[in-house]
Write a protein that holds these residues in place. Structure first.
Motif, PDB file in Angstrom:
ATOM      1  N   GLN A  54       0.832  -1.207   0.000  1.00 46.48           N
ATOM      2  CA  GLN A  54       0.000   0.000   0.000  1.00 46.48           C
ATOM      3  C   GLN A  54       0.862   1.251   0.000  1.00 46.48           C
ATOM      4  OE1 GLN A  54      -2.085  -1.104   3.550  1.00 46.48           O
ATOM      5  NE2 GLN A  54      -4.000  -1.492   2.467  1.00 46.48           N
ATOM      6  N   ARG A  55       1.922   1.215   0.786  1.00 42.93           N
ATOM      7  CA  ARG A  55       2.782   2.390   0.864  1.00 42.93           C
ATOM      8  C   ARG A  55       3.437   2.668  -0.474  1.00 42.93           C
ATOM      9  NH1 ARG A  55       4.890  -0.209   5.736  1.00 42.93           N
ATOM     10  NH2 ARG A  55       6.773  -0.601   4.536  1.00 42.93           N
ATOM     11  N   VAL A  56       3.908   1.600  -1.090  1.00 46.12           N
ATOM     12  CA  VAL A  56       4.572   1.774  -2.373  1.00 46.12           C
ATOM     13  C   VAL A  56       3.587   2.309  -3.409  1.00 46.12           C
ATOM     14  CG1 VAL A  56       5.676   0.583  -4.291  1.00 46.12           C
ATOM     15  CG2 VAL A  56       6.368   0.071  -1.956  1.00 46.12           C
ATOM     16  N   SER A  57       2.381   1.751  -3.438  1.00 49.58           N
ATOM     17  CA  SER A  57       1.388   2.220  -4.409  1.00 49.58           C
ATOM     18  C   SER A  57       1.094   3.693  -4.193  1.00 49.58           C
ATOM     19  CB  SER A  57       0.078   1.448  -4.266  1.00 49.58           C
ATOM     20  OG  SER A  57       0.320   0.084  -4.426  1.00 49.58           O
ATOM     21  N   LYS A  58       0.973   4.073  -2.915  1.00 48.05           N
ATOM     22  CA  LYS A  58       0.687   5.466  -2.601  1.00 48.05           C
ATOM     23  C   LYS A  58       1.853   6.341  -3.082  1.00 48.05           C
ATOM     24  CE  LYS A  58      -0.865   8.406   1.190  1.00 48.05           C
ATOM     25  NZ  LYS A  58       0.305   9.226   1.524  1.00 48.05           N
ATOM     26  N   GLY A  59       3.069   5.898  -2.768  1.00 50.14           N
ATOM     27  CA  GLY A  59       4.250   6.665  -3.170  1.00 50.14           C
ATOM     28  C   GLY A  59       4.300   6.850  -4.681  1.00 50.14           C
ATOM     29  N   LEU A  60       4.000   5.789  -5.399  1.00 50.36           N
ATOM     30  CA  LEU A  60       4.067   5.877  -6.857  1.00 50.36           C
ATOM     31  C   LEU A  60       3.005   6.808  -7.410  1.00 50.36           C
ATOM     32  CD1 LEU A  60       4.763   2.171  -7.842  1.00 50.36           C
ATOM     33  CD2 LEU A  60       6.343   4.089  -7.854  1.00 50.36           C
ATOM     34  N   GLY A  99       3.499  -3.385  -7.845  1.00 49.41           N
ATOM     35  CA  GLY A  99       3.464  -1.996  -7.405  1.00 49.41           C
ATOM     36  C   GLY A  99       4.662  -1.208  -7.892  1.00 49.41           C
ATOM     37  N   TRP A 100       5.803  -1.754  -7.712  1.00 42.86           N
ATOM     38  CA  TRP A 100       7.029  -1.047  -8.077  1.00 42.86           C
ATOM     39  C   TRP A 100       7.064  -0.730  -9.564  1.00 42.86           C
ATOM     40  CZ3 TRP A 100      10.574   0.196  -4.368  1.00 42.86           C
ATOM     41  CH2 TRP A 100      10.529  -0.517  -3.175  1.00 42.86           C
ATOM     42  N   THR A 101       6.475  -1.630 -10.331  1.00 40.74           N
ATOM     43  CA  THR A 101       6.643  -1.474 -11.767  1.00 40.74           C
ATOM     44  C   THR A 101       5.423  -0.850 -12.427  1.00 40.74           C
ATOM     45  OG1 THR A 101       5.921  -3.751 -11.986  1.00 40.74           O
ATOM     46  CG2 THR A 101       8.271  -3.362 -12.044  1.00 40.74           C
ATOM     47  N   ASP A 102       4.456  -0.476 -11.618  1.00 38.90           N
ATOM     48  CA  ASP A 102       3.230   0.065 -12.181  1.00 38.90           C
ATOM     49  C   ASP A 102       3.437   1.279 -13.074  1.00 38.90           C
ATOM     50  OD1 ASP A 102       1.229  -1.565 -11.661  1.00 38.90           O
ATOM     51  OD2 ASP A 102       0.367  -0.448  -9.993  1.00 38.90           O
ATOM     52  N   VAL A 104      10.210   5.450  -5.351  1.00 36.76           N
ATOM     53  CA  VAL A 104       9.035   5.313  -4.479  1.00 36.76           C
ATOM     54  C   VAL A 104       8.962   6.333  -3.352  1.00 36.76           C
ATOM     55  CG1 VAL A 104       8.855   2.866  -4.973  1.00 36.76           C
ATOM     56  CG2 VAL A 104      10.134   3.609  -2.950  1.00 36.76           C
ATOM     57  N   GLY A 105      10.067   7.068  -3.092  1.00 40.33           N
ATOM     58  CA  GLY A 105      10.039   8.079  -2.044  1.00 40.33           C
ATOM     59  C   GLY A 105      10.221   7.486  -0.652  1.00 40.33           C
TER      60      GLY A 105
END
Ligand code: SF4
Lengths: 234, 474
Positions: free
Chosen positions: B12-18, B447-450, B329-330
């Protein structure tokens, strides 16, 4: 000075020794001779003139104005800088060097507060209201454009911090290549058993911050501008 | 704020960051500039590798003899008239600081930036005791008034915010009515905070390096807030992680030189201050009372393990500033106040794997962090070791299960890393690796690659990759 107190030390340090897998080390630990010591190669054979050039160059990077003066010209040059800043009230150290460098009459002006002379020991308040703080530099580092202040007694740490502007008076005799020469000196003093001054400042220009989008803003909590006056005392 | 930030999962955090475009642009440009400044500072110095070797030797020697140097430090602090409290846990540290605050009847406490006090949630503890705690570092101040937004970078804590967001926060909460120019925002904070400094009963600081031989604490800053916090209030409390110490002033010189260059590309920051105990007889400023709190909080468990060198860290953030994953990703994605490569190594060590076991996988193992580290911590090797341990643990509980997200760790184009990593953990990587670019994958990988496909930097040298990215950016 009364000795302070220490709590929880034994169990804390015993635990560290245990985790390191050995007995407590209580004596004969010395820093090793390090295999590389590049700090001593920097500007080793520079003349004062060359060090001054390095210092001046560095000051452009740290947003600090540099002026030069002979001892005779010094009062007039200080006035020039104060005029540039629109500064009237000054806070200064109680430091014999002001007299030695011909600044006795400057010090006697009414809008100058000499540290420690305020009634009711209100020096912090008066200094906070001053437009400019003026101190001598005890050591000056060419590489980083740094003045080193050994505070204490008449040399209040507030003077270089609280006023809006800061002027450092730098006798050329105080210039060394970099921080290493000064920290070695402090180290030698410690080894000779002398107490380290309770506050030593290495100051390189005015205060600044890059916390907003990494944009450099000069002038945050400390002085918003700084000037160095190099005094030819050699 | 505790070390762990928030309750969202890693995904979730990564998705939000992206999804936060603003943040990602700010981070990207900041990272580029910080890295460029550091490179220039390295070049200026000439023999950077010698400096790194020296720094590593200093840190190793100090940590190997940590009990000795901490004893010497505390002896000298009390000789100078200060008080020392050794705190094994966060609770002990907070309890002690709270007691000092109560004894001093402190209403207002001004703080300069300190990661260790964030780590142990000291502000919350003090606030519960009824004191007002004010952060004075500009970045920390911005975060504090914005409802305690967590820091996203250990040197520039508000890096994820742009100036318009900051203006809006100041306007909404502090009645600010000027523009979003950084100069005006900063001037406003200066005015607000100067008054607080003059009224504060206690100043709390961190400690960049303590000096054992003289019982000193050094503070490395640009803003001057740490100087104010140690000049005006009558009581000073400095809090240090137990590893933040050097033997003598000669080592302090080296470590401070490396910290300033690696963190911000400066030769020295505007202020490097060495404080040795409370004010002396005849002094009219500086604290009348000085307390040093030395915090373990899990650090000693790292001693004597394969991870010991993680304690060599001087918190310069150089590894964060070169990390392609952080860039992507921040800081908040790491879910810890210590983000980036060092955070991925340190957070599981200090708080356990439960909350942080995704972090060792938040790395492409490109080793740019290891190359950047001024004290030569082998960060990517520590990450591999973490993965090995996690895999072992999981093997015990879930019998030989392989984890898809581990695929992120490796590309087949780097034989050395591939070897190390495959030896270390059962990994299924190649199905997701297309010509050196990681494209689609299950779990976190997705997520990372979205947003766009993530480069596998070890194929090109990292520096080249970084340069080509910069060209793309401009
Ligand atoms: S691990 Fe190394 S590069 Fe990263 S913050 Fe610590 S000292 Fe700096």
């Amino acid at each position: 000075m009364a000795q302070g107190t220490v709590q929880n030390r034994e169990s804390f340090l015993n635990n560290i020794a245990e985790k390191l897998g050995r007995e407590r080390r209580r004596s004969s630990v010395e820093p090793p001779t390090y295999t590389k010591q590049p700090q001593w190669d920097i500007m080793v054979d520079y003349t004062t003139e060359q060090l001054v050039d390095v210092l001046k160059e560095q000051c452009t990077a740290i947003h600090t104005d540099v002026k030069e003066a002979t001892i005779d010209e010094l009062p007039a040059v200080i006035d020039d800088v104060m005029k540039e800043y629109g500064a009237e009230k000054a806070a200064v150290w109680d430091d014999l060097r002001f007299a030695e460098f011909g600044l006795t009459s400057f010090m006697e002006r009414p809008d100058i507060n000499i540290w420690g002379s305020a009634p009711d020991e209100d020096d912090i308040k008066i200094t906070e209201q001053a437009d400019v703080g003026i101190t001598f530099s005890d050591y000056t580092l060419a590489e980083s454009g740094t003045v080193v202040l050994m505070n204490g007694g008449g040399k209040g740490q507030s003077v270089s911090l609280l006023p809006t502007y800061y002027i450092a008076l730098i006798p050329l005799s105080t210039i060394v290549p970099r921080m290493s020469q000064v920290t070695r000196k402090i180290h030698e003093e410690v080894q000779a058993g002398r107490r380290t001054p309770s506050c030593i400042n290495f100051i390189s220009g005015p205060s600044n911050s890059a916390d907003i989008e990494l944009n450099l803003v000069v002038g945050v909590h400390g002085p918003v501008k700084a000037s160095y006056i190099l005094i030819d005392d050699l | 704020m505790p070390m762990k930030i928030g309750d969202h999962s890693f995904d979730q955090r990564v998705s939000k960051g992206l999804g936060e475009t603003h943040m990602r642009e700010t981070v990207r440009s900041a990272q580029g500039r910080l890295h460029t400044n550091k490179s220039k500072a390295e070049e200026d110095l000439g023999n950077w590798e010698d400096w790194r070797t020296l720094s590593e030797e200093i840190r190793s020697h100090t940590l190997e003899n940590l009990d000795y140097y901490l004893e010497q430090l505390s002896d000298n602090v009390i000789k100078n008239g200060g008080h020392v409290f050794f705190a094994e846990t966060a609770e002990e540290a907070n309890q002690y600081v709270k007691e000092v605050a109560v004894k001093k009847e402190a209403k207002k406490i001004i703080k300069s930036k300190s990661m260790v006090t964030e780590e142990i949630s000291m502000n919350e503890a003090l606030e519960r005791a009824g004191a007002e705690v004010i952060e004075s570092d500009l970045g920390e101040y911005i975060l504090q008034i914005d409802d305690h937004d967590p820091p996203s970078h250990i040197v520039a804590p508000a890096l994820h915010k742009n100036k318009e967001q900051i203006r809006e926060t100041f306007e909404r909460l502090k009645g600010y009515d000027k523009t979003s120019k950084p100069e005006e925002l900063t001037q406003f904070a200066r005015e607000q905070l100067r008054q607080e400094f003059l009224e504060a009963d206690i100043g709390i600081t961190g400690c960049n390096f303590a000096v054992a031989e003289s019982g000193s604490v050094s503070l490395v800053t640009n803003e001057g807030n740490a100087r104010l916090a140690t000049t005006i209030p009558k009581t000073q409390i400095s809090v240090m992680g137990m590893e933040r110490i050097v033997p003598t002033w000669e080592e302090l010189d080296v470590m401070v030189s490396m910290l300033c260059r690696s963190a911000v590309g400066q030769k020295l920051t505007s202020y490097v201050t060495g404080l040795s105990g409370p004010r002396e007889e005849g002094d009219l400023d500086g604290p009348e009372e000085f307390h040093l709190v030395i915090v373990d909080n899990g650090r000693s468990n790292i001693l004597g393990t394969a991870f010991q060198s993680a304690l060599h860290c001087i918190r310069c953030a150089a590894c964060i500033n070169v990390c392609p994953v952080y860039r992507h990703v921040g800081g908040h994605s790491y879910g810890s106040i210590y983000p980036g490569p060092i955070g991925a190594v340190l957070s599981p060590l200090l708080e356990g794997y439960d909350d942080h076991k995704d972090l060792p996988y938040a790395s492409s193992l490109c080793a740019a962090c290891t190359d950047a580290c001024p004290v030569k911590i082998p960060l990517h090797e520590h990450l591999i070791e973490h993965r090995r341990i996690i895999a072992e643990e999981e093997k015990k509980t879930t019998r030989g299960e392989t984890y898809a997200m581990k695929g992120f760790s490796v590309t087949s184009s780097s034989p050395r890393l591939f070897d190390m990593a495959t030896r270390a953990a059962p990994i299924m990587s190649s199905p997701f690796t297309k010509e050196g670019t990681i494209d689609k994958g299950p779990g976190p990988l997705k997520g990372w690659t979205d947003v766009r496909s993530f480069p596998a930097p070890e194929k090109e040298r990292f520096r080249d990759w970084f340069k080509s990215r910069k060209k793309e950016d401009s």
